[in-house]
Motif scaffolding. Structure first.
Motif, short mmCIF file in Angstrom:
data_model
loop_
_atom_site.label_atom_id
_atom_site.label_comp_id
_atom_site.label_asym_id
_atom_site.label_seq_id
_atom_site.Cartn_x
_atom_site.Cartn_y
_atom_site.Cartn_z
N MET A 74 13.70 -3.20 -1.68
CA MET A 74 15.12 -2.92 -1.48
C MET A 74 15.94 -4.20 -1.46
SD MET A 74 15.55 0.33 -1.48
CE MET A 74 14.27 0.29 -2.71
N ARG A 75 15.34 -5.30 -0.91
CA ARG A 75 16.10 -6.54 -0.79
C ARG A 75 16.03 -7.40 -2.04
NH1 ARG A 75 19.51 -5.54 1.73
NH2 ARG A 75 19.99 -7.59 2.64
N SER A 76 15.24 -6.91 -3.02
CA SER A 76 15.04 -7.71 -4.25
C SER A 76 16.23 -7.65 -5.19
CB SER A 76 13.78 -7.24 -4.99
OG SER A 76 13.94 -5.90 -5.45
N ALA A 77 17.00 -6.52 -5.12
CA ALA A 77 18.14 -6.39 -6.04
C ALA A 77 19.12 -5.38 -5.46
CB ALA A 77 17.67 -5.93 -7.40
N GLY A 78 20.38 -5.48 -5.93
CA GLY A 78 21.41 -4.59 -5.41
C GLY A 78 21.20 -3.14 -5.81
N ASP A 79 20.53 -2.87 -6.96
CA ASP A 79 20.31 -1.49 -7.41
C ASP A 79 18.82 -1.16 -7.43
OD1 ASP A 79 19.56 -3.17 -9.38
OD2 ASP A 79 20.57 -2.07 -11.01
N ALA A 80 18.08 -1.78 -6.52
CA ALA A 80 16.62 -1.61 -6.49
C ALA A 80 16.26 -0.16 -6.17
CB ALA A 80 16.00 -2.55 -5.45
N PHE A 81 15.07 0.24 -6.66
CA PHE A 81 14.56 1.59 -6.42
C PHE A 81 13.11 1.45 -5.98
CE2 PHE A 81 12.03 5.17 -8.13
CZ PHE A 81 12.58 6.20 -7.40
N SER A 82 12.72 2.33 -5.02
CA SER A 82 11.34 2.30 -4.51
C SER A 82 10.81 3.72 -4.45
CB SER A 82 11.29 1.67 -3.11
OG SER A 82 10.01 1.82 -2.54
N GLU A 83 9.57 3.87 -4.94
CA GLU A 83 8.91 5.17 -4.88
C GLU A 83 7.53 4.93 -4.25
OE1 GLU A 83 7.25 8.79 -7.77
OE2 GLU A 83 8.25 7.03 -8.65
N THR A 84 7.22 5.71 -3.17
CA THR A 84 5.94 5.57 -2.47
C THR A 84 5.39 6.96 -2.21
OG1 THR A 84 6.80 3.59 -1.36
CG2 THR A 84 4.78 4.58 -0.46
N TYR A 85 4.06 7.10 -2.32
CA TYR A 85 3.49 8.41 -2.01
C TYR A 85 2.20 8.20 -1.23
CZ TYR A 85 0.26 7.59 -5.90
OH TYR A 85 -0.69 7.04 -6.73
N PHE A 86 1.83 9.26 -0.46
CA PHE A 86 0.61 9.24 0.36
C PHE A 86 -0.21 10.50 0.06
CE2 PHE A 86 3.83 6.92 2.76
CZ PHE A 86 3.18 5.75 3.09
N LYS A 87 -1.51 10.27 -0.16
CA LYS A 87 -2.43 11.39 -0.36
C LYS A 87 -3.76 11.07 0.33
CE LYS A 87 -0.74 12.96 -4.91
NZ LYS A 87 -1.12 13.21 -6.33
N GLY A 88 -4.51 12.10 0.59
CA GLY A 88 -5.85 11.91 1.14
C GLY A 88 -5.85 11.10 2.41
N LYS A 89 -6.74 10.05 2.41
CA LYS A 89 -6.88 9.23 3.61
C LYS A 89 -5.61 8.47 3.93
CE LYS A 89 -9.90 5.73 5.66
NZ LYS A 89 -8.80 4.97 6.21
N ASP A 90 -4.90 8.03 2.87
CA ASP A 90 -3.64 7.31 3.11
C ASP A 90 -2.65 8.20 3.87
OD1 ASP A 90 -4.58 5.09 1.86
OD2 ASP A 90 -3.67 5.57 -0.10
N LEU A 91 -2.63 9.49 3.51
CA LEU A 91 -1.74 10.42 4.19
C LEU A 91 -2.13 10.56 5.66
CD1 LEU A 91 0.63 12.37 4.13
CD2 LEU A 91 -0.94 14.17 3.32
N GLU A 92 -3.42 10.65 5.92
CA GLU A 92 -3.88 10.79 7.31
C GLU A 92 -3.50 9.55 8.13
OE1 GLU A 92 -5.09 13.53 8.65
OE2 GLU A 92 -4.78 14.46 6.65
N ASP A 93 -3.67 8.39 7.51
CA ASP A 93 -3.29 7.16 8.22
C ASP A 93 -1.79 7.13 8.52
OD1 ASP A 93 -5.89 6.32 8.13
OD2 ASP A 93 -5.63 4.99 6.38
N TRP A 94 -1.01 7.63 7.56
CA TRP A 94 0.46 7.63 7.73
C TRP A 94 0.86 8.57 8.86
CZ3 TRP A 94 4.22 4.55 6.64
CH2 TRP A 94 5.55 5.02 6.69
N LYS A 95 0.19 9.74 8.89
CA LYS A 95 0.49 10.68 9.98
C LYS A 95 0.22 10.03 11.35
CE LYS A 95 -0.75 14.86 7.30
NZ LYS A 95 -1.74 15.99 7.21
N ALA A 96 -0.89 9.31 11.45
CA ALA A 96 -1.23 8.65 12.72
C ALA A 96 -0.20 7.58 13.07
CB ALA A 96 -2.62 8.02 12.62
N PHE A 97 0.27 6.87 12.02
CA PHE A 97 1.27 5.82 12.25
C PHE A 97 2.57 6.41 12.78
CE2 PHE A 97 4.96 3.63 10.35
CZ PHE A 97 4.92 2.45 11.10
N ARG A 98 2.99 7.54 12.19
CA ARG A 98 4.24 8.20 12.62
C ARG A 98 4.17 8.56 14.11
NH1 ARG A 98 5.82 12.55 11.48
NH2 ARG A 98 8.07 12.30 11.19
N LYS A 99 3.02 9.08 14.52
CA LYS A 99 2.86 9.45 15.94
C LYS A 99 2.91 8.19 16.82
CE LYS A 99 0.23 13.72 15.19
NZ LYS A 99 -1.07 14.41 15.43
N LYS A 100 2.31 7.11 16.32
CA LYS A 100 2.24 5.89 17.10
C LYS A 100 3.64 5.31 17.38
CE LYS A 100 0.29 1.20 16.96
NZ LYS A 100 -0.52 0.24 16.19
#
Length: 823
Positions: A74-100
């Motif tokens: 986001m800080r790299s450019a004024g019109d920057a775009f970012s796309e991120t996705y979570f599946k499988g184990k990455d999704l489980e880790d993300w869920k744990a992070f959200r709770k934390k």
């Protein structure tokens, strides 16, 4: 465009969510806006979804690798775009992070197989959504268009926010400047009170709803801490404050926590007081805020928060119903920093005041020291206690009365030298009597204590003063009324080796520790010079004794030199002059009275009545039964009394003057006596010595008169013995002379030897102290008065003439003859 605060961004998220949902974004979970702070490397996440509603989370850039990556994109450019996705184990880790990190639970995430995040840069942050499935390019374009609209609107918002922030900053700075100004105009440390009220006023003006502001200033070295509170009166523009100095109890939980927080270097701490504990919280503050109507537990039934901003000397805090925002806490921290500067200046002022005060105290002590060192006689204590009174008053110590206590003995008479504004004598002596102060004094002396404080209420004070004033004759009624009408009494007494020093005020306000310490210093300064005073007093007593002894010796010598009783008049005059030197007060007359019990009369030898001390040669005689003066004197003499003092006024004086006029033959009026005469009489074995004066002699003077009587008694007795011995010697002398004349007369053989007898008689008369010019022997031969005359010459060695004549022929001889014929 309607945004007013950053918190309004959750409302934007809600609108974004609703609008996108209406445009077919069925797979969308939530809408988000992130605002970045690159300086602090933090971001604030504003979030909305129908499932969990609005939420705000504060995160640091490096809290998670994915977040850190998104921020960099986001800080790299004024019109920057970012796309991120979570599946499988990455999704489980993300869920744990959200709770934390405390994100709200979203049941949909628990059931999801994948989670997608799409963000577009908005310059100061990013705007985006999360979905449970991939969105098409068309929807990304729609999201981008929303970003473009929001960016324009948000730029205007940030401009407004910046302007508002600048205005807010200006307001904050103005508030701080008012506190700074108040600090700078402080001229005295006690103005810190006003400064704290200004701090509280400015906190309120900045919209921080403080029920009261407070200072906590710990003093670990002396195990004390000060709490200072300020508040605004309800429906009033009046601000009030109060400070209390407490012992520092490190074991008390709140105090212990305050000390920990203070030393932690964290700028601000906030504590929540839940409703059940509110009453206990106010109980802790009870003494400080007692009587403030709106600071009571019942007005904070929903609980409260107290927020403390720490600084070098402690903390500046507020008590509020709801916790402060971060912005408000930052403001509070800035106030604490400002107060640190204020308090530093306060300490500088305090130090300067202490130095000035010390200089004042030292100057006052030096004045007392100088006056004390200048004492030449014990009466100078009057001036010293006056200086002490004046200097303590000059030091702004409230006192109505100050005094020294000297010559203390347990249970004995009290001796005071005092100073106050009333018409009370500067020196007072009265017997010991039961009182709170006397008991404290005796107890302190017994225990070796050097200080005690006394406080009496109205009734206790009047009980004490009524008895005290009864021992002060002649005290004006106005002074009595003053002492008895005052509301109470507070006294501080310093006890030193040889003297006590005390001060009193009649408002009953106890003296502070600082005032008592100052009093102690005054006492110590005087103690140092009082030793010199005692030396002076001793020297005075020795000089006084020498003076008295010299006077006694003069009287002794004068009496010893007496050859005749009529010389008593000269002794009376000498006694007057010597005694006047000793007593230094007005005297009227000195009298020596010789008692003749057989004749029931007193022979008086006195000085003149006018007070000049002139010798009166003619004696006078008084009857011992005269009731006004002489009979009481004779009665006391017979009772072996050493002395007697008789006060003559009114009818007694009139009666004595009338009797005295008859006795002396020198008339005076009772008016000449000024309506009063005090006759002080000291007795000896043969009578008395007396002094008449218009006012009473001191006790010391009467004792000195007794000593004169003792000396006079010894010398007068010797005078009488000498007189008797001289009379006996004289009689023997006369008898011897008579025997010589007798022998010569008996040895005559013829009449012409009468010439030799005349010469012998002439010489014997000379030997007896009789110094005739010539000696005449006349022999009358018959009744016709014919006579023979034998006359010696002027030296008596021979008869220079012998002739016969008739006694009636010469007038002188005729008278001699007639006088002789009568015997």
């Amino acid at each position: 465009m309607a945004m007013r605060t950053p918190e309004d961004l959750t409302g934007i998220c809600e609108v974004l969510y609703a609008e996108l949902h209406s445009l077919g974004f069925a797979e969308m979970r939530n809408a988000m806006i992130n605002i970045h702070d690159d300086v602090k490397e933090t971001l604030v996440n504003y979030d909305y979804s129908d499932e969990i509603g609005k939420s705000i989370n504060h995160l640091v850039y490096n809290i998670h690798p994915v977040i850190e990556k998104q921020v960099k994109q986001m800080r790299s450019a004024g019109d920057a775009f970012s796309e991120t996705y979570f599946k499988g184990k990455d999704l489980e880790d993300w869920k744990a992070f959200r709770k934390k990190i405390g994100e709200k639970d979203d049941p949909r995430i628990e059931q999801a197989d994948a989670l997608y995040y799409y963000f577009y840069s908005i310059g100061t942050g990013s705007i985006g959504i999360s979905t449970f499935g991939v969105i098409a390019e068309e929807k990304l374009n729609v999201l981008k268009r929303f970003r473009n609209v929001f960016t324009l609107a948000y730029q205007r918002y940030t401009d407004i926010a910046q302007a508002e922030a600048q205005a807010r900053e200006a307001k904050i700075e103005a508030a701080l400047e008012r506190t700074r100004t108040q600090s700078m105009i402080m001229q005295h440390s006690n103005e810190l009170d006003d400064t704290l009220r200004v701090f509280h006023e400015q906190v309120l003006l900045l919209g921080i709803p403080s029920a009261f502001s407070f200072l906590w200033l710990p003093d670990e070295k002396n195990d004390r801490h000060i709490f200072w509170a300020a508040w605004k009166e309800i429906n009033s523009a009046v601000y009030k404050s109060k400070a209390i100095n407490y012992p520092l109890d490190r074991n008390e939980p709140a105090t212990a926590q305050c000390l920990i927080d203070w030393k932690s270097n964290e700028p601000v701490y906030s504590y929540h007081v839940p409703p059940p504990v509110v009453e206990n919280y106010f109980a802790v503050w009870q003494e400080l805020i007692d009587g403030v109507d709106h600071l009571k537990p019942e007005y904070f039934s929903g609980g409260l928060h107290y927020v403390e901003a720490f600084m070098k000397y402690g903390c500046f805090g507020v008590m509020v119903e709801s916790d402060l925002t971060e912005d408000e806490k930052n403001i509070l921290a800035r106030f604490a920093v400002e107060f640190e500067r204020t308090y530093t200046r306060f300490l500088d002022l305090q130090k300067a005041e202490a130095q000035a005060r010390e200089a004042q105290v030292e100057a006052a002590l030096e004045r007392v020291r100088s006056r004390s060192m200048g004492m030449q006689k014990s009466e100078d204590l009057t001036e010293v206690i006056k200086i002490v009174y004046q200097q303590l008053t000059h030091l702004k110590i409230k006192l109505d009365h100050a005094g020294f206590v000297v010559d203390y003995t347990p249970g004995g008479d009290w001796h005071f030298w005092i100073a106050d504004e009333q018409d009370i004598p500067s020196k007072i002596t009265h017997p010991w009597f039961e009182s709170v102060w006397a008991n404290q004094f005796d107890e302190a002396k017994e225990k070796g204590a050097d200080f005690f404080a006394t406080r009496l209420n109205f009734e206790e004070k009047n009980k004490f003063y009524k008895e005290l004033l009864s021992y002060i004759p002649g005290l004006p009624e106005a002074s009595k009324d003053f002492y008895l009408s005052c509301p109470g009494l507070a006294a501080s007494t310093v006890l030193l080796d040889n003297v006590g020093l005390y001060i009193e005020n009649f408002e009953g306000i106890p003296y502070t520790d600082e005032e008592n310490n100052t009093l102690m210093r005054f006492g110590k300064v005087f103690q140092q010079t009082y030793t010199r005073f005692l030396d002076l007093q001793k020297a005075e007593a020795q000089a006084r004794e020498a003076q008295i002894e010299a006077a006694l010796e003069k009287v002794r010598s004068r009496t010893m030199a007496m050859q005749r009783s009529d010389e008593l008049a000269g002794t009376a005059a000498l006694l007057f002059q010597e005694f006047k030197k000793l007593v230094q007060q007005e005297l009227i007359q000195t009298t020596i009275g010789i008692y003749n019990e057989a004749a029931n009369e007193i022979e008086f030898r006195a000085t003149d009545w006018e007070g000049g001390g002139m010798q009166v040669d003619r004696p006078s005689y008084g009857n011992m039964d005269e009731p006004t003066l002489l009979k009481p004197a004779v009665t006391a003499w017979k009772a072996k009394a050493k002395s007697l003092v008789v006060e003559l006024t009114g009818e007694m004086l009139e009666g004595w003057v009338n009797y005295r006029n008859k006795m002396t033959g020198v008339p005076i009026s009772s008016k000449d006596a000024g309506g009063r005469r005090i006759v002080s009489i000291a007795f000896f074995s043969k009578g008395h010595l007396s002094l008449s004066s218009p006012s009473p002699l001191s006790e010391e003077a009467v004792k000195t008169l007794e000593r004169f009587a003792v000396v006079f008694d010894g010398t007068y007795t010797r005078f009488l013995d000498l007189q008797k011995a001289e009379a006996q010697a004289r009689e023997a002398q006369v008898e011897a002379a008579l025997e010589r004349v007798r022998s010569r007369t008996l040895a005559m053989q013829k009449s012409d030897e009468l010439a030799e007898t005349a010469a012998v008689l002439f010489q014997q008369l000379i030997g007896l102290g009789i110094e005739p010019n010539r000696l005449y022997i006349t022999i009358i031969n018959d009744d016709e008065a014919n006579a023979e005359f034998w006359i010696t010459d002027e030296d008596g060695s021979k008869v220079s003439a012998a002739f016969e004549t008739n006694m009636n022929r010469n007038t002188t001889f005729k008278k001699m003859y007639q006088d002789g014929s009568k015997k």
